[in-house]
Design an enzyme around this catalytic site. Structure first.
Site, PDB file in Angstrom:
ATOM      1  CB  CYS A  69       5.187   9.858  -0.572  1.00  0.00           C
ATOM      2  SG  CYS A  69       3.981  10.681  -1.631  1.00  0.00           S
ATOM      3  CB  CYS A 184      -2.087  10.455   2.514  1.00  0.00           C
ATOM      4  SG  CYS A 184      -1.170  12.024   2.557  1.00  0.00           S
TER       5      CYS A 184
HETATM    6  N1  DGL Z   1       2.344  12.217   1.980  1.00  0.00           N
HETATM    7  C1  DGL Z   1       1.954  12.090   0.602  1.00  0.00           C
HETATM    8  C2  DGL Z   1       1.302  10.719   0.391  1.00  0.00           C
HETATM    9  O1  DGL Z   1       1.492   9.828   1.229  1.00  0.00           O
HETATM   10  C3  DGL Z   1       1.137  13.283   0.226  1.00  0.00           C
HETATM   11  C4  DGL Z   1       1.006  13.518  -1.249  1.00  0.00           C
HETATM   12  C5  DGL Z   1      -0.180  14.429  -1.566  1.00  0.00           C
HETATM   13  O2  DGL Z   1      -1.075  14.563  -0.738  1.00  0.00           O
HETATM   14  O3  DGL Z   1      -0.229  14.973  -2.650  1.00  0.00           O
HETATM   15  O4  DGL Z   1       0.660  10.456  -0.599  1.00  0.00           O
END
Ligand code: DGL
Length: 274
Positions: A69, A184
């Protein structure tokens, strides 16, 4: 045991690719019962990640944690966990450097609000913009809404299309871009939509280099194993996690547990404990 953590299903692709590259026992935690990590102030997010990391260590004995993440990885330096923690900011930065070495000059970065506000990528790439005497241009814009669409199983349609169109306009304000860092882990599930709105633009997925990094740093832990196994749990909705992970990434997660349950309430078969 290696932990893999994301706000939601975004890290599932990383889980699958890690489990192929580094045979080990994994526990994947989706924290979708919590606020999207990109919307959480850095100090609150760091506290949450420390808590989840400690819980996974106490419960499963994880010896390393992979933050699949970007928003979480942006606060990695604030964490106080007593074991190695790998993130996706450094792999994203390395990927941009590779793209520049391959001739890219106008780089877009999109991610959650916290990721973009942290300027973690830009700070690590600042030398590029200076050294290349402004021949390299980096423009970063938030696209917070997109992860929630993927999490809810919406991979296309009017709302997704409108949001990607808005982001494309925001990124293109000062001229076209030729490479786009998907900062993301949910976004690769929207690659067909990005391809439509960013024709000819190279999409960069940091997970490609996370796998290289993890193979180097965690590869020695394979411990004679040739196969991986995983446990998946979520603080959100187990069924939605299972169904939407399949829809977004074509990954069959198997049983998804609700996190926070006592082992006595929901025993894990011994072979899954590792
Ligand atoms: N998969 C997360 C990232 O890579 C999502 C977090 C979000 O969108 O709040 O940042």
């Amino acid at each position: 045991m290696i932990g893999v953590l994301d706000w939601g299903i975004g890290g599932v692709d990383a889980l699958v690719r890690l489990s192929r590259a580094v045979p080990a026992q994994y526990v994947y935690r989706s924290d979708s019962g919590f606020e999207p990590y990109g919307k959480v102030p850095p100090d609150v997010l760091a506290k949450r990640l420390d808590e989840v990391g400690r819980e996974l260590a106490g419960r499963y004995g994880i010896e390393a944690l992979v933050l699949a993440c970007n928003a979480a990885s942006a606060v990695l330096p604030r964490l106080t966990l007593p074991f190695p923690v790998l993130g996706v900011i450094a792999p994203g930065v390395a990927l941009v450097r590779r793209a520049v070495a391959d001739g890219a000059r106008n780089i877009g970065i999109i991610g959650g609000e916290g990721t973009i506000a942290s300027a973690a990528h830009r700070a690590a790439l600042a030398d590029l913009e200076v050294a290349q005497a402004a021949r390299v241009r980096i423009v970063a814009r938030p696209a917070q809404a997109l992860s929630a669409h993927v999490e809810a199983g919406r991979l296309d349609g009017p709302e997704v299309d409108a949001e990607v169109a808005r982001v494309a306009r925001a990124l293109g304000e000062d001229g076209p871009i030729d490479a786009l860092l998907l900062a993301c882990t949910h976004y690769p599930a929207l690659s067909p939509v990005f391809a439509r709105h960013f024709p000819g633009v190279r999409l960069l997925d940091p997970v490609d280099l996370l796998i290289e990094d993890a193979s180097t740093r965690l590869g020695g832990w394979a411990d004679g194993r040739t196969e991986s196994a995983w446990i998946v749990e979520t603080s959100g909705d187990p069924e939605a996690t299972q169904v939407h992970a399949w829809r977004a990434f074509g990954v069959s997660l198997g049983r998804v547990r609700k996190s926070g349950l006592d082992l006595a309430d929901d025993p894990i078969p011994a072979r899954e404990r590792g």
